[in-house]
Design a protein around this motif. Structure first.
Motif, mmCIF file in Angstrom:
data_model
loop_
_atom_site.group_PDB
_atom_site.id
_atom_site.type_symbol
_atom_site.label_atom_id
_atom_site.label_comp_id
_atom_site.label_asym_id
_atom_site.label_seq_id
_atom_site.Cartn_x
_atom_site.Cartn_y
_atom_site.Cartn_z
ATOM 1 N N PRO A 190 4.267 -0.397 4.035
ATOM 2 C CA PRO A 190 3.212 -0.097 3.071
ATOM 3 C C PRO A 190 1.954 0.475 3.699
ATOM 4 O O PRO A 190 1.315 1.370 3.115
ATOM 5 C CB PRO A 190 2.942 -1.459 2.412
ATOM 6 C CG PRO A 190 4.200 -2.220 2.591
ATOM 7 C CD PRO A 190 4.746 -1.786 3.917
ATOM 8 N N ALA A 191 1.586 0.008 4.877
ATOM 9 C CA ALA A 191 0.349 0.481 5.515
ATOM 10 C C ALA A 191 0.401 1.981 5.775
ATOM 11 O O ALA A 191 -0.643 2.653 5.789
ATOM 12 C CB ALA A 191 0.123 -0.268 6.828
ATOM 13 N N ALA A 192 1.591 2.537 5.947
ATOM 14 C CA ALA A 192 1.725 3.964 6.238
ATOM 15 C C ALA A 192 1.497 4.839 5.016
ATOM 16 O O ALA A 192 1.334 6.062 5.157
ATOM 17 C CB ALA A 192 3.118 4.237 6.804
ATOM 18 N N PHE A 193 1.468 4.237 3.832
ATOM 19 C CA PHE A 193 1.310 5.012 2.597
ATOM 20 C C PHE A 193 0.022 4.685 1.857
ATOM 21 O O PHE A 193 -0.247 5.273 0.807
ATOM 22 C CB PHE A 193 2.509 4.771 1.674
ATOM 23 C CG PHE A 193 3.802 5.272 2.237
ATOM 24 C CD1 PHE A 193 4.222 6.565 1.994
ATOM 25 C CD2 PHE A 193 4.594 4.448 3.033
ATOM 26 C CE1 PHE A 193 5.415 7.040 2.523
ATOM 27 C CE2 PHE A 193 5.783 4.910 3.562
ATOM 28 C CZ PHE A 193 6.195 6.211 3.310
ATOM 29 N N ARG A 194 -0.748 3.774 2.395
ATOM 30 C CA ARG A 194 -2.002 3.426 1.743
ATOM 31 C C ARG A 194 -2.946 4.614 1.762
ATOM 32 O O ARG A 194 -2.893 5.450 2.679
ATOM 33 C CB ARG A 194 -2.666 2.239 2.448
ATOM 34 C CG ARG A 194 -1.894 0.936 2.333
ATOM 35 C CD ARG A 194 -2.496 -0.125 3.244
ATOM 36 N NE ARG A 194 -3.840 -0.471 2.832
ATOM 37 C CZ ARG A 194 -4.138 -1.431 1.963
ATOM 38 N NH1 ARG A 194 -3.167 -2.131 1.430
ATOM 39 N NH2 ARG A 194 -5.373 -1.693 1.642
ATOM 40 N N PRO A 195 -3.825 4.745 0.770
ATOM 41 C CA PRO A 195 -4.801 5.825 0.791
ATOM 42 C C PRO A 195 -5.581 5.832 2.106
ATOM 43 O O PRO A 195 -6.071 4.795 2.547
ATOM 44 C CB PRO A 195 -5.713 5.490 -0.397
ATOM 45 C CG PRO A 195 -4.825 4.722 -1.339
ATOM 46 C CD PRO A 195 -3.923 3.922 -0.443
ATOM 47 N N GLY A 196 -5.622 6.972 2.749
ATOM 48 C CA GLY A 196 -6.323 7.093 4.023
ATOM 49 C C GLY A 196 -5.430 6.994 5.238
ATOM 50 O O GLY A 196 -5.854 7.318 6.353
ATOM 51 N N ALA A 197 -4.175 6.561 5.048
ATOM 52 C CA ALA A 197 -3.247 6.481 6.183
ATOM 53 C C ALA A 197 -2.889 7.889 6.647
ATOM 54 O O ALA A 197 -2.864 8.837 5.853
ATOM 55 C CB ALA A 197 -1.991 5.719 5.792
ATOM 56 N N ASN A 198 -2.605 8.039 7.941
ATOM 57 C CA ASN A 198 -2.320 9.384 8.446
ATOM 58 C C ASN A 198 -0.879 9.797 8.175
ATOM 59 O O ASN A 198 0.005 8.959 7.967
ATOM 60 C CB ASN A 198 -2.658 9.499 9.943
ATOM 61 C CG ASN A 198 -1.802 8.588 10.799
ATOM 62 O OD1 ASN A 198 -0.586 8.695 10.816
ATOM 63 N ND2 ASN A 198 -2.451 7.683 11.528
ATOM 64 N N GLU A 199 -0.648 11.093 8.209
ATOM 65 C CA GLU A 199 0.653 11.660 7.876
ATOM 66 C C GLU A 199 1.730 11.206 8.855
ATOM 67 O O GLU A 199 2.872 10.979 8.471
ATOM 68 C CB GLU A 199 0.556 13.182 7.869
ATOM 69 C CG GLU A 199 1.851 13.887 7.519
ATOM 70 C CD GLU A 199 1.686 15.389 7.477
ATOM 71 O OE1 GLU A 199 2.507 16.095 8.104
ATOM 72 O OE2 GLU A 199 0.728 15.857 6.825
ATOM 73 N N ALA A 200 1.374 11.081 10.123
ATOM 74 C CA ALA A 200 2.366 10.699 11.130
ATOM 75 C C ALA A 200 2.942 9.316 10.849
ATOM 76 O O ALA A 200 4.139 9.074 11.041
ATOM 77 C CB ALA A 200 1.736 10.735 12.524
#
Length: 339
Positions: A244-254
Motif C-alpha cells: 500500500p505504501a507504494a501507491f499512496r498519494p505522493g509515493a514515487n513511481e519506482a
C-alpha cells in the motif's frame, strides 16, 4: 460444538475452506442456493471435488438449500457475494446459536452489514486472497494459495478468535491473526480496484498488471482507495506483493513499479489466471460486487471531499459491461487510463 461449522455459500471460497475443514475432521454442513450444487455435494456417487495444483480430493458432506435447512450452529462461515449479504443474514439468523457468531469470508466491507443483522458481538472478520473458482455443480478449482487473515472486528484478543485461528490453519498454515482486520480489508479494496480493472479486458491478472503503460492507472486507482482510507484513519496492510505504501498519494513511481512487479511474480505461476470479477462478467454473465467494493469507496470519498474520479469511471465501465452496453475488451483499460 466448537467443531460444528455451517458454511453458508458453498462456492469458490466457502466450498474450498469447508472442504479442507471437513477433511480435517470438523462437522461441516454446507448451504447453497444452487440446488444442483447441493445435490452433488451430498450425492454419494458424486460429492464435492476440489481440483487443481494445490490438492485434489472428493468428499461427501451434509448439504442443503436454505429452504431445506433445519437446526442451529455455533459458527456460520458466510461466503456469499457481497451484494447478497443482507438477504443471507436474514436467512441464516434462525440457525445461529445465541452465543454463536458469523465469520465473513467475503470481499469488501461486509462485516458492518452482518453486524446490523446479527449484532456486533456475533460478527467476526476475515480477509482471504487465495485463488479458487466454482466450475460446475460439485466442482471447485483451487488454483493457488494466498493470504488468509482473521480477527475480531474490535481488535480484541478472545478465546473464540484464537480457536478460529487454530482451525483456519488446517486450511492455510501461514494464516495470520490480526488485531486490525479492517487494515487488511482496506488493503484488499485497494488491490481489488486493480482486479476490477483487469476484469474489463481479456488479459489475465499477471499479463494485465505487467502492461507498463498502465502503471499510471494502477497508481491512480489504488491511490484513490488509499486516500479515502487515510481519511477514515485506516492504514491498510499489504499482502502477496501488494504494498500500500507504494501507491499512496505522493509515493514515487519506482516504488509502485516494484510492487506491481511483485504482484505479477505472485500471480504469474497461478493456475487461477483471471479474477473472480472477470469470471462474473465473461463466464457466468452475472452481476459483480462493484456496488459492495468499489462504489462504497467512491461514496465515502465524496463524504470526505475526495474526488475518486478514476474509481467512479471504473464503476461505470463495469456496469456498462454488466448491462451488455459495452464489450469486454482490453481497450477498455486504455479508455480508463485516458479518463
Amino acid at each position: 460444538m466448537e467443531r460444528d461449522i455451517l458454511i453458508w455459500g458453498a462456492g469458490a471460497i466457502g466450498g474450498t475452506i469447508g472442504a479442507w475443514l471437513h477433511r480435517a475432521g470438523y462437522a461441516v454442513t454446507f448451504v447453497d442456493i444452487d440446488s444442483a450444487h447441493v445435490e452433488a455435494i451430498r450425492d454419494p456417487s458424486r460429492g464435492l471435488s476440489i481440483m487443481g495444483p494445490v490438492d485434489a480430493f472428493t468428499l461427501n458432506a451434509p448439504a442443503f438449500t436454505p429452504a431445506e435447512l433445519k437446526g442451529g450452529w455455533p459458527r456460520v462461515f458466510l461466503a456469499v457475494k457481497g451484494h447478497h449479504t443482507r438477504d443471507a443474514c436474514a436467512a441464516l439468523l434462525p440457525h445461529l446459536a445465541d452465543d454463536g457468531y458469523v465469520l465473513s469470508l467475503q470481499n469488501g466491507l461486509c462485516e458492518p452489514v452482518i453486524a446490523d443483522a446479527v449484532g456486533e458481538a456475533r460478527t467476526v472478520g476475515a480477509f482471504v486472497n487465495f485463488g479458487a473458482d466454482w466450475i460446475a455443480p460439485g466442482e471447485i478449482h483451487y488454483g493457488n494459495r494466498g493470504a488468509v487473515v482473521v480477527g475480531e472486528t474490535n481488535g480484541a484478543d478472545t478465546a473464540r478468535i484464537r480457536t478460529l485461528f487454530d482451525d483456519i490453519r488446517h486450511f492455510e498454515p501461514d494464516a495470520i491473526l490480526s488485531d486490525d482486520i479492517f487494515a487488511y480489508l482496506w488493503g484488499k479494496l485497494a488491490y481489488g480496484s486493480l482486479l476490477f480493472a483487469q476484469a474489463v479486458g481479456q488479459l489475465g491478472i499477471a499479463d494485465c498488471l505487467a502492461r507498463p503503460e498502465l502503471l499510471p492507472l494502477w497508481r491512480g486507482l489504488a491511490g484513490e482507495v488509499l486516500e479515502v482510507a487515510d481519511a477514515q484513519g485506516i492504514k491498510p496492510c499489504g499482502f502477496n506483493g501488494f504494498d500500500p505504501a507504494a501507491f499512496r498519494p505522493g509515493a514515487n513511481e519506482a516504488a509502485a513499479r516494484a510492487s506491481v512487479d511483485a504482484m505479477v511474480a505472485f500471480n504469474r505461476p497461478n493456475a487461477k489466471t483471471h479474477s473472480g470479477v472477470w469470471r462474473d462478467l465473461a463466464v457466468r454473465k452475472r452481476r459483480t460486487e462493484v456496488d459492495m467494493q468499489i462504489q462504497p469507496v467512491v461514496d465515502t470519498g465524496r463524504a470526505h471531499g475526495i474526488d475518486c474520479r478514476k474509481l467512479d469511471a471504473l464503476c461505470r465501465t463495469i456496469r456498462e459491461i454488466e448491462k451488455g452496453e459495452r464489450a469486454l475488451a482490453d481497450h477498455n483499460l486504455d479508455e480508463l487510463l485516458a479518463a
